[in-house]
Structures are given as C-alpha cells and as structure tokens.
Design an enzyme around this catalytic site. Sequence first.
Site, PDB file in Angstrom:
ATOM      1  N   VAL A  37      23.485  58.263  70.738  1.00  0.00           N
ATOM      2  CA  VAL A  37      23.849  57.175  71.802  1.00  0.00           C
ATOM      3  C   VAL A  37      22.868  55.813  71.413  1.00  0.00           C
ATOM      4  O   VAL A  37      22.809  54.967  72.185  1.00  0.00           O
ATOM      5  CB  VAL A  37      23.376  57.623  73.294  1.00  0.00           C
ATOM      6  N   ASP A  38      22.543  56.007  70.167  1.00  0.00           N
ATOM      7  CA  ASP A  38      21.512  55.135  69.704  1.00  0.00           C
ATOM      8  C   ASP A  38      21.921  53.764  69.243  1.00  0.00           C
ATOM      9  O   ASP A  38      21.105  52.774  68.893  1.00  0.00           O
ATOM     10  CB  ASP A  38      20.374  55.613  68.981  1.00  0.00           C
TER      11      ASP A  38
ATOM     12  N   HIS B 298      29.408  60.685  73.067  1.00  0.00           N
ATOM     13  CA  HIS B 298      28.432  61.026  74.198  1.00  0.00           C
ATOM     14  C   HIS B 298      27.671  59.751  74.892  1.00  0.00           C
ATOM     15  O   HIS B 298      26.804  59.794  75.445  1.00  0.00           O
ATOM     16  CB  HIS B 298      27.101  61.908  73.627  1.00  0.00           C
TER      17      HIS B 298
ATOM     18  N   CYS C   7      28.153  53.048  86.946  1.00  0.00           N
ATOM     19  CA  CYS C   7      28.011  53.480  88.571  1.00  0.00           C
ATOM     20  C   CYS C   7      28.507  55.128  88.705  1.00  0.00           C
ATOM     21  O   CYS C   7      29.535  55.211  88.106  1.00  0.00           O
ATOM     22  CB  CYS C   7      29.048  52.614  89.344  1.00  0.00           C
TER      23      CYS C   7
ATOM     24  N   CYS D 110      25.350  49.800  92.735  1.00  0.00           N
ATOM     25  CA  CYS D 110      26.605  49.111  92.534  1.00  0.00           C
ATOM     26  C   CYS D 110      27.074  48.545  93.785  1.00  0.00           C
ATOM     27  O   CYS D 110      26.608  48.658  94.639  1.00  0.00           O
ATOM     28  CB  CYS D 110      27.778  50.111  92.121  1.00  0.00           C
TER      29      CYS D 110
ATOM     30  N   CYS E 267      29.693  49.077  95.133  1.00  0.00           N
ATOM     31  CA  CYS E 267      30.189  49.825  95.986  1.00  0.00           C
ATOM     32  C   CYS E 267      29.397  50.845  96.516  1.00  0.00           C
ATOM     33  O   CYS E 267      29.731  51.752  97.621  1.00  0.00           O
ATOM     34  CB  CYS E 267      31.224  50.767  95.226  1.00  0.00           C
TER      35      CYS E 267
ATOM     36  N   SER F 140      23.483  69.877  64.583  1.00  0.00           N
ATOM     37  CA  SER F 140      22.954  71.171  64.544  1.00  0.00           C
ATOM     38  C   SER F 140      24.447  72.030  64.794  1.00  0.00           C
ATOM     39  O   SER F 140      24.520  73.145  64.627  1.00  0.00           O
ATOM     40  CB  SER F 140      21.932  71.626  65.628  1.00  0.00           C
TER      41      SER F 140
END
Length: 245
Positions: A102-103, A118, A126, A146, A148, A187
Amino acid sequence: MQVSGTLTELLRSDCATVVLTGAGISAESGVPTFRGKDGLWNKFDPRELATFSAFMRNPKLVWEWYLFRRELISKVEPNPGHFTLAEMGEHLSQLHIVTQNVDNLHQRAGSTNVIELHGNIERNKCVECNAPMAEFEIDPDNLPTCQCGGRIRPDVVWFGEMLPEAAIETAQQEAAACKLFFSVGTSAEVYPAADLPMIAKKNGAYLVEVNPHATPLTPYADEVFAAPSGEAMPLIWHAVREQSS
Ligand code: BJW
Ligand code: ZN
C-alpha cells in the site's frame, strides 16, 4: 547467484509477464514487513488494527497506527528492486506489476499501471458510501466524516474484506495468461493474492521466486533467488541486458 538461460530467454522474448510483489520488496527501503521476526504482526495485533470491526470499535487507535505508517513511508525512498521493475516496464511491453503493498513505492520508482490489490495508504474513503476523501492530514482527535455522515477510513483492504473487484479480476486473468510469473518479497500466505502464482503455474507459466526465506510457494518455483530483491532483480535484469547487447 546464477540466472538461468531459460529465464533470460523468456525475458528477452518479451512474453506476458506478471510480477507479484509483497512487503519484502520495500524492506530494503526501510518499510517493515508484516510477518517474521521483525514483522509488524510480531509487535501489533492485526485483529486490533487491520479489521473493519477494530476500526469501528476504536477508530482513533487504528488511525494513529496508519498515520504512524504514512509518516514512515513518506520519508523513505524506492530501492533498486523497485527501480529495476520500473526499468523493466520501459523495455517489456507485457509486464504487469501486481502489488499487495500500500506504500506507493512502485509508482514513485516510475512504474505505471500498477495493480494495487490491498489499496493505498495515502488514500482515504468513507465507510458508508466509499467516496474518496482527498484530505491527507487527519487529526486522530478530531476525525473527519463524509458528507453522508459516514466515518473516513484509510483506503486499504483489511482481513475479511473483499479486494477491489477490478484489481483482483485483472490480476487473476493476467496470471492465467502469462508465460512468466515472479513472486517477489511475499510470504505467499495471504489470500486471494497467494493464489496468483499457482494460477500462473497451473496454466503453464515459468514460476520465479525472489525471497531470502522459503515460503509455501518455494517447492513449486522453477527458479528461486534466495536473496534480497534489491540484489536479485538488478542481477536478473543485468543478465538480460548483457545478452541483448
Ligand atoms: C524479502 C526481503 C527482501 C524480507 N527482499 N523479500 C483462503 C484460505 C485461508 C484464508 C483465507 C482464504 N481466503 C481468504 C482468507 C482470509 C484472509 C487470509 O488470507 N488469511 C491468511 C493470513 C490465512 N484473507 C482476507 O481476509 C482477504 N480478503 C478476502 O479474502 O476476502 C474474501 C473473504 C472474506 C472473508 C472470508 C473469506 C473470504 C483480505 C486480505 C487483506 C490483507 N491486508 C493486509 C493489510 C493491508 C493494509 C495495511 O498495510 O495495513 O495486507 S495484511 C498484510 O499481509 C498486508 C500485506 O499486503 C499482506 C501480505 O503480506 P506480504 O506482503 O506477503 O508480507 P509478509 O510480511 O507476510 O512477507 C514478507 C516477505 O518478504 C517474507 O517472506 C520475507 O522473507 C520477505 N523479505 N526482506 C525480498 N529484502
Ligand atoms: Zn460517505
């Protein structure tokens, strides 16, 4: 470390190639992995930090953990593993990078069209309507909501959550269609990402693993580089370039 003629030939043929990456490719940049001796899950409990119910129970704690990691990631640089993949992408017309990370380090190294399985730690969304929220600064004592009314969360995939449909479907299709599959710095324990190398293998792809440690995938790999990706990936690419010149 030796690079086989089979591997250099496959890369020189510009065949359909998928590279699945995991936390290990960013380890040499200083981003901690999840499992293993120095892994995040050794110090932190994923059930308290990486599930939706944990977030709804204690959003401040979960946000503090993600803000800490955002800060860490913002200070590091891509390493030769990321840069080699970016360079390979410039020469190979059918190279697909599928990352569990995610980096954002593949993108920062120059790779384009990276499939993120991911999510991405730099994005927010939101919990109710999934709308993205661009604001990067989050105050854990005054968490944003948000329009909403829903809570804002990091746009990452937690345990028990579905992966982004288009991302996993495209990754599965590319895995089934490729001739060469690299599993780099993962892994191979977290599903459905861990299925991708086996999908490729079952469909006849040549399977290469780059990881200093053995994984459940190792017995199925056609070629294993038991070395850090920042060393193995430049070595592999150098062998291909050397032959071409
Ligand atoms: C180096 C190196 C160097 C070190 N160079 N290498 C089927 C069977 C069993 C369970 C399941 C199943 N299907 C689904 C599940 C449940 C679950 C799962 O897989 N659990 C397993 C742990 C058993 N999966 C899910 O919940 C997924 N959702 C899902 O399947 O939805 C459908 C569904 C829902 C409910 C029930 C059933 C189905 C979602 C998974 C989300 C994973 N999220 C995380 C957090 C992301 C956000 C964040 O960053 O905070 O993703 S967990 C964490 O693990 C992160 C990673 O992307 C992911 C994979 O880890 P990775 O990248 O492999 O890192 P490590 O640390 O494990 O390994 C690093 C490797 O690098 C090591 O091998 C080192 O040796 C190596 N290394 N230095 C090269 N220099
Ligand atoms: Zn909303």
